[in-house]
Design an enzyme around this catalytic site. Structure first.
Site, PDB file in Angstrom:
ATOM      1  N   GLU A 483       0.720  -1.287   0.150  1.00  0.00           N
ATOM      2  CA  GLU A 483       0.036  -0.039   0.009  1.00  0.00           C
ATOM      3  C   GLU A 483       0.863   1.312  -0.011  1.00  0.00           C
ATOM      4  OE1 GLU A 483      -3.407  -0.981   2.277  1.00  0.00           O
ATOM      5  OE2 GLU A 483      -4.399   0.969   1.903  1.00  0.00           O
ATOM      6  N   GLU A 761      -1.959   0.805  13.671  1.00  0.00           N
ATOM      7  CA  GLU A 761      -2.925   0.968  12.615  1.00  0.00           C
ATOM      8  C   GLU A 761      -4.274   0.854  13.340  1.00  0.00           C
ATOM      9  OE1 GLU A 761      -3.461  -1.247   9.094  1.00  0.00           O
ATOM     10  OE2 GLU A 761      -4.909   0.537   8.251  1.00  0.00           O
TER      11      GLU A 761
HETATM   12  C1  BGC Z   1      -5.360   2.844   4.756  1.00  0.00           C
HETATM   13  C2  BGC Z   1      -5.825   3.839   5.602  1.00  0.00           C
HETATM   14  C3  BGC Z   1      -6.554   4.398   4.988  1.00  0.00           C
HETATM   15  C4  BGC Z   1      -7.868   3.675   4.644  1.00  0.00           C
HETATM   16  C5  BGC Z   1      -9.096   4.346   3.989  1.00  0.00           C
HETATM   17  C6  BGC Z   1      -6.513   1.769   4.587  1.00  0.00           C
HETATM   18  O1  BGC Z   1      -6.061   0.693   3.548  1.00  0.00           O
HETATM   19  O2  BGC Z   1      -4.155   1.996   5.506  1.00  0.00           O
HETATM   20  O3  BGC Z   1      -5.051   4.379   6.468  1.00  0.00           O
HETATM   21  O4  BGC Z   1      -7.157   5.880   5.325  1.00  0.00           O
HETATM   22  O5  BGC Z   1      -7.513   2.474   3.953  1.00  0.00           O
HETATM   23  O6  BGC Z   1      -9.980   3.337   3.759  1.00  0.00           O
END
Ligand code: BGC
Length: 913
Positions: A483, A761
């Site tokens: 990502e 996270e």
């Molecule tokens: C990310 C985030 C993001 C979110 C939004 C994730 O996969 O890591 O931090 O803001 O998706 O949907």
């Protein structure tokens, strides 16, 4: 009374003034004050001295003004390549009224880059034939031998103006031309491409044979990006470089520019592949150590000719942001065997960068792999959170000793590295052989905080590490899995914290230009992308989203708060207005469309692991709360920019939306329909209640919720940045302290008790039993939940900007919990602000430093209201610059506050840090 010393001037928000993209850069300087000699000092005049490098002519400008931040460039505009030495001096008045003059500041050198398109004589070049597989692309090496004249009897300098389609490193005569990593960084390559200027004077041998050599790899340009398999070749499938080398006499009367495109050659690199997500493979068999030095035999062999390729659609820009660099090295702390017998190296810190091996001495043909991960799970490397990212570097040995090897064009998020392929008994297996190189955009540190509670201090350090790891060219969500994208919501909520910790202004204002370029493309309806630079997002159609897209208004405004730079908000203005006028998907009442899917309070701890937006707070309520706030902030922006008609329009729109919010979500008795920590905190923080009575009821309801939650957190991306501020606003700061100091899951300190060295996270990325959260999206390095640090700075430490740009500082520490002392500091636009307090019994003492040319509005803890309905103006004092010791008596509210537990339940022990 003497005048303060000044720091060397800075130019715009540029990190060092070299290779600047401005012809008339605004200048700023800070004051270095001595607490006692500069009480109440304000500037009344400044002098700027500019010595032009070319003719040594000196220009002097004297301006009667109290401004010391972003003052206009006083001289004629700089031309491309032109440089000058600049110093400044201030005169001012101290508290007693006597005028004093500062000594001249140290000198800064400013040098313009290419200010016009036609400064570029070179073209982009690429290999004339495909080298290596069709993806991942094999990195390419370019080289060119040349002689270049330099004036025999004059001082001269040499510059390399360089960029790539891909990421590059350049060498002259075997030496790297800079310490930049992953240059030119990631921008929205269709709109803007950074170029860099390197001072290569010391590397060139005039009138002799030289070689310029450049290695280029996929980076973000051609490499796979995005989740669910991602997309390759997003911007193009050809790696290319643009390099223009110039020699000038310092008086600019002589120049010699390397003739475009002549004699460049190209071949494949011994790096077989290098990818952001998957890592790098280096085959030492294929190394040619002479490829970048002037030895003519090296130019034989399988070097191919090059082709030029058309100039890209992007504008070539000189970034204000500093480059990515290796800023620190971390030694391995342990080396051990995993349960299944794998060799694991532990660096003791979750970080972002790469591993350097001091010495590799293994038999030829040995293939060593280094797989990176953030955590161990059940005794093995925890790779599931990486999803499809291989995060693996490989080196194939040719039997010769290799020293100080590290991959060149990739980075990983890791604390642990598993080494496979080691011959038995290899001396490699010693922790002294491994060092981690920490990489990020090399921003200047601004703020610091420390207090009497060790776990809170660790939390603070974890936030700093997560910020460093996620400010790598762009502000990213995470640095480890497939990502690593510029998710807008993440930086929107974290920006106030980030901008206090480091000087983000240059980097984020550059990035916001990309965001606006993508938002304002035709057919987008003024809706910004979810991630900037934009990439294809399978399963995430381009659609408007509160909080994430609200970035277009809120983040430029935060940068304005930190810099007082109106140009930033004015440059972003069209995007801001576009978002409110056309982007937001509204229902008939002007609030968000009821049926529109929203991310809402993303990652509320009660949301199911694989459905993070499905938390208890109504997602539309969250979006609407934000809409009122964003409209209000935009009104403020219109005010600052002097757009009177728009101020009227948007302030009545704000009032109207606020009334509609109240009508829709707040019952006549004052209850919010989403009775959750996030719902109420947002309504408090964004001033959505009708009156003090309702606010008081909200305080009561939020208190009950927090007590019933036994001080566990119940907020996600939307609620976390505001919950502690909201509790403070309604005079319940003790509850905020209690939440901060809770150790059970979910809480800010739970990860710290689990040994976290970065912000996770999820509140429970690692479950209490040591297994990784089952959600597919589980990073251990995500900064959003670290946004509580903004409250540590403003309320625990006690400083925040009272006016945009920190010329007036709000000093308002509110002690609480078991914290007996705190020390916060911030290198602001006027100089160092620091506030250090201690509480001994009931005696509160505070040592405050306010920089010259600024003032502080100081509210002592004894003057903090205890009741939200108390309407009168809070007692405060205004202090000018200098050092102060202030004291008062202070007794905090009950500690620890009570939990609300049903009478039939026997409460577990409290777990307070
Ligand atoms: C990310 C985030 C993001 C979110 C939004 C994730 O996969 O890591 O931090 O803001 O998706 O949907």
């Amino acid at each position: 009374m003497s005048a303060p010393r000044l720091t060397a001037p800075t130019f715009e928000h540029h990190h060092n003034g070299f290779g600047l993209g401005y012809s008339e850069p605004r200048l700023s300087w800070q004051f270095e004050a001595d607490d006692s000699t500069t009480k109440g000092w304000t500037q009344i005049r400044y002098d700027i001295e500019i010595t032009w490098t070319a003719d040594q002519k000196v220009d002097h400008f004297s301006v009667d003004s109290d401004e010391s931040v972003l003052v206009p460039w006083p001289a004629r505009p700089l031309r491309s390549r032109e440089s000058a030495r600049v110093r400044v001096r201030s005169s001012g008045k101290g508290a007693g009224g006597s005028v004093s003059e500062s000594p001249w500041s140290p000198v800064s050198v400013v040098e313009a880059g290419f200010l016009n398109r036609d400064d570029w004589k070179e073209s982009f070049i690429t290999s004339s034939e495909r080298i290596g597989p069709n993806g991942p692309l094999q990195p390419l090496r370019f080289r060119r031998e040349f002689t270049l004249d330099a004036p025999p009897d004059k001082q001269w300098h040499a510059r390399l103006y360089v960029t790539a389609m891909g990421v590059f490193q350049a060498y002259i005569n075997g030496k790297l031309t800079s310490d930049e990593e992953m240059a030119p960084g990631w921008t929205s390559y269709k709109h803007r491409l950074n170029y860099h200027v390197h001072d290569v004077t010391a590397l060139l041998r005039p009138n002799e044979q030289n070689v310029i050599a450049i290695e280029v790899a996929e980076g973000w340009y051609a490499g796979t990006l995005g989740f669910r398999g991602g997309t390759r070749f997003l911007y193009g499938d050809k790696l290319a470089v643009l390099a223009q080398l110039e020699v000038y006499s310092d008086d600019m009367s002589f120049s010699s520019v390397l003739v475009p495109n002549k004699d460049w050659q190209c071949r494949g690199s011994p790096i077989q592949s290098s990818e952001v997500y998957d890592g790098e493979t280096y085959d030492a068999w294929l190394e040619d150590n002479q490829w970048n030095v002037p030895i003519s035999s090296a130019s034989t062999g399988d070097w191919k000719s090059v082709d030029t390729i058309p100039w890209p659609s992007a504008e070539l820009v000189a970034p204000d942001a500093p480059p990515v660099r290796v800023t620190q090295t971390v030694e391995a702390v342990d080396i051990f065997k995993s349960k299944s017998g794998k060799t694991i190296i532990d660096f003791g810190q979750n970080l972002v960068g790469k591993v350097q091996l001091r010495k590799i001495d293994v038999p030829e043909g040995t293939s060593l792999t280094f797989q990176h991960a953030e955590v161990m799970e059940h005794g093995e490397l925890g790779t599931r959170p990486l999803r499809l990212a291989k995060a693996t570097d490989t080196i194939i040995s040719a039997g010769k000793v290799i020293r100080d090897w590290a991959p060149r064009f990739t980075f990983h998020g890791f604390r642990y590295v598993q080494v496979d392929g080691l011959p038995e008994g290899s001396s490699l297996v010693s922790k002294e052989n491994f060092v981690a190189q920490v990489m990020h955009t090399d921003l200047k540190r601004r703020g610091d905080f420390v207090c009497s509670n060790a776990l809170v201090n660790q939390l603070y350090q974890n936030v700093i590490w997560s910020m460093r790891g996620n400010f790598l060219s762009i502000p990213t969500d995470c640095p480890q899995r497939n990502e690593r994208l510029g998710w807008t919501g993440d930086i929107q909520v974290f920006c106030p914290t980030a901008s206090f910790l480091f000087d983000t202004v240059g980097m984020l204002k550059d990035w916001l230009q990309d965001l606006a370029a993508e938002q304002l493309q035709e057919g987008r309806g003024s809706v910004p992308p979810f991630v900037c630079p934009e990439i294809p997002m399978p399963g995430w159609p381009h659609m408007p989203e509160a909080i994430w897209d609200d970035i277009v208004v809120l983040t430029p405004h935060v940068l304005y708060q930190f810099s007082s730079d109106k140009k930033i908000i004015s440059r972003q203005f069209v995007g801001m207005q576009g978002w409110l006028e056309n982007g937001v998907k509204r229902g008939a009442d002007g609030l968000w469309d009821e049926d529109h899917w929203q991310l809402g309070d993303w990652l509320d701890p009660k949301a199911p692991p694989n459905d993070p937006s499905n938390g208890p707070t109504d997602t539309i309520l969250v979006a609407d709360a934000y809409l009122v706030h964003t409209t209000e902030v935009f009104t403020e922006v219109c005010k600052v920019l002097g757009k009177a008609e728009l101020v009227e329009k948007y302030s009545s729109q704000t009032d109207d939306l606020r009334r509609k919010f109240q009508h829709k979500y707040i019952s006549p008795a004052g209850k919010l329909v989403s009775n959750t920590q996030t719902g109420i905190a947002l309504a408090i923080q964004f001033s959505l209640y009708r009156n003090a009575q309702e606010l008081s009821l909200a305080a009561h309801d939020l208190t009950k919720l927090v007590q019933r939650a036994r001080f566990n957190i119940a907020t996600g991306f939307a609620g976390t940045p505001v919950i502690a501020h909201a509790l403070t606003k309604v005079c319940r700061s003790q509850l905020a302290y209690r939440m901060l100091l809770e150790k059970t899951c979910p809480s800010w300190l739970y990860p710290v008790t689990m040994g976290a060295t970065t912000i996770w996270e999820r509140w429970d990325s690692m479950l209490p039993d040591g297994s990784i959260n089952p959600g597919t999206m589980t990073s251990f390095n995500h900064y959003a939940l670290g946004s509580v640090v903004d409250w540590l700075h403003a309320t625990v430490g006690g400083i925040s900007p009272a006016e945009p740009g920190w010329q007036q500082i709000l000093v308002r520490p509110i002690p609480g919990g078991n914290i007996t002392h705190a020390n916060v500091s911030f290198k602001g636009p006027y100089g160092l602000i620091s506030c250090k307090w201690e509480l001994v019994g009931r005696k509160f003492s505070m040592y405050l430093t306010i920089p010259p040319n600024s003032t502080a509005k100081v509210i002592l803890p004894s003057d903090i209201p205890r009741d939200v309905t108390r309407g009168e103006e809070v007692k405060h004092q205004i202090l000018g610059s200098g050092g102060y010791k202030l004291e008062c008596d202070f007794e905090a509210a009950e500690w620890p506050p009570q939990r609300l537990i049903a009478p039939h339940i026997s409460p577990p022990e409290e777990d307070i840090a």
